[in-house]
Design an enzyme around this catalytic site. Structure first.
Site, PDB file in Angstrom:
ATOM      1  N   SER A 123       0.795  -0.974  -0.026  1.00 38.42           N
ATOM      2  CA  SER A 123       0.060   0.163  -0.014  1.00 38.42           C
ATOM      3  C   SER A 123       0.936   1.243   0.016  1.00 38.42           C
ATOM      4  CB  SER A 123      -0.946   0.101   1.356  1.00 38.42           C
ATOM      5  OG  SER A 123      -1.323   1.234   1.441  1.00 38.42           O
ATOM      6  N   TYR A 147      -1.641  -0.633  11.059  1.00 37.79           N
ATOM      7  CA  TYR A 147      -2.018  -1.171   9.612  1.00 37.79           C
ATOM      8  C   TYR A 147      -0.749  -0.971   8.852  1.00 37.79           C
ATOM      9  CZ  TYR A 147      -3.467  -1.601   5.041  1.00 37.79           C
ATOM     10  OH  TYR A 147      -3.625  -1.879   3.440  1.00 37.79           O
ATOM     11  N   LYS A 151       2.034  -3.393   7.028  1.00 37.25           N
ATOM     12  CA  LYS A 151       2.696  -3.651   5.619  1.00 37.25           C
ATOM     13  C   LYS A 151       4.119  -3.511   5.453  1.00 37.25           C
ATOM     14  CE  LYS A 151      -1.439  -4.398   3.623  1.00 37.25           C
ATOM     15  NZ  LYS A 151      -1.642  -5.539   2.857  1.00 37.25           N
TER      16      LYS A 151
HETATM   17  P1  NAD Z   1     -10.877  -7.386   1.850  1.00 39.83           P
HETATM   18  O1  NAD Z   1     -11.060  -7.108   3.271  1.00 39.83           O
HETATM   19  O2  NAD Z   1     -12.043  -7.177   0.862  1.00 39.83           O
HETATM   20  O3  NAD Z   1     -10.101  -8.719   1.150  1.00 39.83           O
HETATM   21  C1  NAD Z   1      -9.406  -9.356   2.132  1.00 39.83           C
HETATM   22  C2  NAD Z   1      -9.830 -10.780   2.035  1.00 39.83           C
HETATM   23  O4  NAD Z   1      -9.028 -11.310   3.021  1.00 39.83           O
HETATM   24  C3  NAD Z   1     -10.980 -10.992   2.777  1.00 39.83           C
HETATM   25  O5  NAD Z   1     -11.976 -11.598   1.858  1.00 39.83           O
HETATM   26  C4  NAD Z   1     -10.890 -11.436   3.875  1.00 39.83           C
HETATM   27  O6  NAD Z   1     -12.034 -12.620   4.404  1.00 39.83           O
HETATM   28  C5  NAD Z   1      -9.538 -12.344   3.771  1.00 39.83           C
HETATM   29  N1  NAD Z   1      -8.730 -12.477   4.926  1.00 39.83           N
HETATM   30  C6  NAD Z   1      -8.467 -11.577   5.710  1.00 39.83           C
HETATM   31  N2  NAD Z   1      -7.689 -12.190   6.792  1.00 39.83           N
HETATM   32  C7  NAD Z   1      -7.463 -13.352   6.402  1.00 39.83           C
HETATM   33  C8  NAD Z   1      -6.798 -14.595   7.025  1.00 39.83           C
HETATM   34  N3  NAD Z   1      -6.268 -14.603   8.066  1.00 39.83           N
HETATM   35  N4  NAD Z   1      -6.756 -15.983   6.507  1.00 39.83           N
HETATM   36  C9  NAD Z   1      -7.377 -16.176   5.063  1.00 39.83           C
HETATM   37  N5  NAD Z   1      -8.348 -15.037   4.557  1.00 39.83           N
HETATM   38  C10 NAD Z   1      -8.153 -13.894   5.360  1.00 39.83           C
HETATM   39  O7  NAD Z   1      -9.777  -6.079   1.304  1.00 39.83           O
HETATM   40  P2  NAD Z   1      -9.321  -5.613  -0.127  1.00 39.83           P
HETATM   41  O8  NAD Z   1      -9.774  -4.284  -0.234  1.00 39.83           O
HETATM   42  O9  NAD Z   1      -9.720  -6.453  -1.276  1.00 39.83           O
HETATM   43  O10 NAD Z   1      -7.765  -5.667   0.186  1.00 39.83           O
HETATM   44  C11 NAD Z   1      -6.858  -6.713  -0.280  1.00 39.83           C
HETATM   45  C12 NAD Z   1      -5.296  -6.414  -0.030  1.00 39.83           C
HETATM   46  O11 NAD Z   1      -4.834  -5.173  -0.454  1.00 39.83           O
HETATM   47  C13 NAD Z   1      -5.180  -6.181   1.706  1.00 39.83           C
HETATM   48  O12 NAD Z   1      -3.902  -6.899   2.039  1.00 39.83           O
HETATM   49  C14 NAD Z   1      -5.337  -4.859   1.945  1.00 39.83           C
HETATM   50  O13 NAD Z   1      -4.620  -4.476   2.782  1.00 39.83           O
HETATM   51  C15 NAD Z   1      -4.520  -4.285   0.613  1.00 39.83           C
HETATM   52  N6  NAD Z   1      -4.840  -2.891   0.051  1.00 39.83           N
HETATM   53  C16 NAD Z   1      -6.153  -2.515   0.100  1.00 39.83           C
HETATM   54  C17 NAD Z   1      -6.418  -1.195  -0.004  1.00 39.83           C
HETATM   55  C18 NAD Z   1      -7.795  -0.598  -0.299  1.00 39.83           C
HETATM   56  O14 NAD Z   1      -8.093   0.528  -0.139  1.00 39.83           O
HETATM   57  N7  NAD Z   1      -8.927  -1.544  -0.461  1.00 39.83           N
HETATM   58  C19 NAD Z   1      -5.279  -0.218  -0.460  1.00 39.83           C
HETATM   59  C20 NAD Z   1      -4.063  -0.805  -0.557  1.00 39.83           C
HETATM   60  C21 NAD Z   1      -3.688  -1.874  -0.073  1.00 39.83           C
HETATM   61  C1  WQD Z   2     -10.014   9.542   0.858  1.00 38.96           C
HETATM   62  C2  WQD Z   2      -9.973  10.968   1.161  1.00 38.96           C
HETATM   63  C3  WQD Z   2     -10.431  11.697   3.507  1.00 38.96           C
HETATM   64  C4  WQD Z   2     -14.240   9.551   3.766  1.00 38.96           C
HETATM   65  C5  WQD Z   2      -7.166   4.722   3.473  1.00 38.96           C
HETATM   66  C6  WQD Z   2      -6.082   3.907   3.792  1.00 38.96           C
HETATM   67  C7  WQD Z   2      -4.759   3.614   3.026  1.00 38.96           C
HETATM   68  C8  WQD Z   2      -5.294   2.946   1.731  1.00 38.96           C
HETATM   69  C9  WQD Z   2      -6.575   3.397   1.156  1.00 38.96           C
HETATM   70  C10 WQD Z   2      -5.081   0.542   2.449  1.00 38.96           C
HETATM   71  C11 WQD Z   2      -9.288  11.593   2.248  1.00 38.96           C
HETATM   72  C12 WQD Z   2     -11.736  11.630   2.481  1.00 38.96           C
HETATM   73  C13 WQD Z   2     -12.970   9.954   3.275  1.00 38.96           C
HETATM   74  C14 WQD Z   2     -15.059  10.191   4.395  1.00 38.96           C
HETATM   75  C15 WQD Z   2     -14.002  12.196   3.698  1.00 38.96           C
HETATM   76  N1  WQD Z   2      -5.710   1.424   2.428  1.00 38.96           N
HETATM   77  N2  WQD Z   2     -12.886  11.312   3.234  1.00 38.96           N
HETATM   78  N3  WQD Z   2     -15.005  11.668   4.013  1.00 38.96           N
HETATM   79  O1  WQD Z   2      -7.541   7.874   3.999  1.00 38.96           O
HETATM   80  O2  WQD Z   2      -6.441   8.015   1.579  1.00 38.96           O
HETATM   81  O3  WQD Z   2      -6.462   5.741   2.563  1.00 38.96           O
HETATM   82  O4  WQD Z   2      -7.560   3.608   2.265  1.00 38.96           O
HETATM   83  O5  WQD Z   2      -3.889   0.257   2.216  1.00 38.96           O
HETATM   84  O6  WQD Z   2      -3.766   2.639   3.572  1.00 38.96           O
HETATM   85  O7  WQD Z   2      -5.348   4.868   5.057  1.00 38.96           O
HETATM   86  O8  WQD Z   2      -8.601   6.884   1.934  1.00 38.96           O
HETATM   87  O9  WQD Z   2     -10.892   6.657   1.135  1.00 38.96           O
HETATM   88  O10 WQD Z   2     -10.403   6.771   3.685  1.00 38.96           O
HETATM   89  O11 WQD Z   2     -10.078   8.826   2.172  1.00 38.96           O
HETATM   90  O12 WQD Z   2     -13.844  13.325   3.558  1.00 38.96           O
HETATM   91  O13 WQD Z   2     -16.207   9.918   4.954  1.00 38.96           O
HETATM   92  O14 WQD Z   2     -11.429  11.239   1.367  1.00 38.96           O
HETATM   93  O15 WQD Z   2     -10.327  12.358   4.289  1.00 38.96           O
HETATM   94  O16 WQD Z   2      -9.022  13.111   2.050  1.00 38.96           O
HETATM   95  P1  WQD Z   2      -7.131   7.152   2.442  1.00 38.96           P
HETATM   96  P2  WQD Z   2     -10.053   7.286   2.160  1.00 38.96           P
END
Ligand code: NAD
Ligand code: WQD
Length: 337
Positions: A123, A147, A151
């Site tokens: 991330s 979190y 990572k």
């Molecule tokens: P999500 O929660 O929708 O998907 C994660 C999946 O992993 C779920 O289906 C959950 O049931 C499964 N899971 C969690 N812990 C587990 C375990 N111990 N064993 C087996 N399965 C498990 O999340 P997502 O948005 O699809 O994110 C996927 C990956 O991408 C995550 O590692 C997350 O940290 C990373 N990521 C997400 C975002 C985002 O904004 N969505 C941004 C950057 C990185």
């Molecule tokens: C985006 C913008 C908020 C909600 C997070 C994690 C990051 C990554 C992605 C996993 C910001 C604003 C949001 C609301 C708002 N996840 N906002 N009202 O914070 O960039 O990233 O998700 O790795 O680690 O920190 O994403 O979608 O929460 O916010 O005004 O109800 O929207 O302040 O400017 P963010 P976000």
């Protein structure tokens, strides 16, 4: 056969669709702690192909090794993990256990089963507070919450592992802000409870599940004062995983790339674009800043283009239109079916 841990989740399901479309066989390994089996069925509906589902926890090395061997897995795309920043502050041990210990168990099981190719869901959170923009992969790494630290720890473990044994083929993909949904409207983001992330919250306002959006601050040093992020369509993101896999299978090594578009959009840009795509009003009020937020965060995406030949193709309109198709067709997520 490719294993996708967390393959039932938001990003994992979209990766599975692209893998199946490209002709790969897929095994999903998921414990459904944040997803539902219905999501996997939807992937099969979209693809017109079956995948293999193993219900299990990545912290269970016996189950993992058995699945890797039984299904002759050649590479793992590792998406399983917990991802809510606020929850990680309240429950740090759960985050270190699921994310860090879970990844260790996975790596041990892969080594035992002779699987050495891994693509990891990292991330942009590993960049901490941006010291310059756009963020290049060389930007210093830091974390501001458990979190993010989980990572960063996993990235360090992967770098150490590769240093110790260069036969590992490891891709670290640093996602910016994934949004949108598959064009079919059959799969998408399905957050439990009140969404933390902007786009799912906006989508729930547009569909009438919530009355209005709280905009967290309009006094940042950005063009309209609201926070700026690099939103990337989840299908583009999924495609980046296939490109990373192909790169690793050909070149090996340790790959670290940003997956972002390079464009920054503000909260108000997103509200406007979503209202246009949905034809629904998105009322909002400005509230104080949210703790831990940065003013702006966006990628320098050229390394992924140079190394993988990948760039994001879908713009803001497609992100909002596709998120709306999913949200309006499934107002209660997978529970609708
Ligand atoms: P999500 O929660 O929708 O998907 C994660 C999946 O992993 C779920 O289906 C959950 O049931 C499964 N899971 C969690 N812990 C587990 C375990 N111990 N064993 C087996 N399965 C498990 O999340 P997502 O948005 O699809 O994110 C996927 C990956 O991408 C995550 O590692 C997350 O940290 C990373 N990521 C997400 C975002 C985002 O904004 N969505 C941004 C950057 C990185
Ligand atoms: C985006 C913008 C908020 C909600 C997070 C994690 C990051 C990554 C992605 C996993 C910001 C604003 C949001 C609301 C708002 N996840 N906002 N009202 O914070 O960039 O990233 O998700 O790795 O680690 O920190 O994403 O979608 O929460 O916010 O005004 O109800 O929207 O302040 O400017 P963010 P976000």
């Amino acid at each position: 056969m490719i294993m996708v841990t967390g393959g039932a989740g938001y990003i994992g399901t979209h990766i599975c669709v692209e893998l199946l479309a490209a002709g790969h066989d897929v095994v999903v390994f998921d414990n459904f702690c944040n997803s539902q089996p219905e999501a996997v069925q939807r992937v099969e509906q979209i693809s017109g192909r079956k995948l293999t589902l193993v219900t299990g926890d990545i912290r269970d090395p016996v189950a993992l090794e058995a699945a890797l061997r039984q299904h002759a897995v050649k590479a793992v795309i590792h998406c399983a993990g917990l991802k809510a920043v606020g929850e990680s502050v309240e429950q740090p041990l759960a985050y270190y256990d699921n994310n860090v210990v879970g990844t260790l168990r996975l790596l041990e099981a892969m080594r035992a089963a002779g699987v050495n190719t891994l693509v990891f869901s990292s991330s942009a959170t590993v960049y901490g507070e941006p010291q310059y923009l756009p963020l290049t992969e060389a930007h210093p790494l830091s974390a501001t919450n458990p979190y993010g630290r989980s990572k960063l720890m996993i990235e360090d473990i992967l770098r150490d592992l590769h240093r110790s044994d260069a036969s590992w083929r490891i891709g670290i993909l640093r996602y910016f802000n994934p949004v949108g949904a598959h064009i079919s409207g059959k799969i998408g983001e399905n957050p439990r409870g009140v969404p933390n992330n902007l786009l799912p919250f906006v989508a729930q306002v547009a569909v009438g599940l919530r009355s209005s959006l709280n905009v967290w601050g309009d006094d940042y040093e950005t063009p309209d004062g609201t926070g700026v992020r690099d939103y990337i369509h989840v299908v583009d993101l999924a495609d980046g995983h296939l490109k990373a896999l192909a790169y690793l299978q050909k070149q090996g090594g340790l790959l670290t790339v940003n997956l972002g578009t390079g464009n920054g959009y503000s909260v108000l840009d997103m509200v406007k674009a979503f209202a246009e795509a949905s034809g629904k009003p998105v009322p909002y009020q400005v509230m104080p800043r949210r703790a831990g937020d940065v003013a702006a965060c966006y990628a320098e995406p050229s390394e992924a283009l140079r190394l993988l030949g990948w760039r994001a193709e879908r713009g803001l309109d497609a992100m909002c239109a596709d998120a709306w198709r999913w949200q309006s067709g499934n107002p209660n997520g997978f529970a609708s079916s």
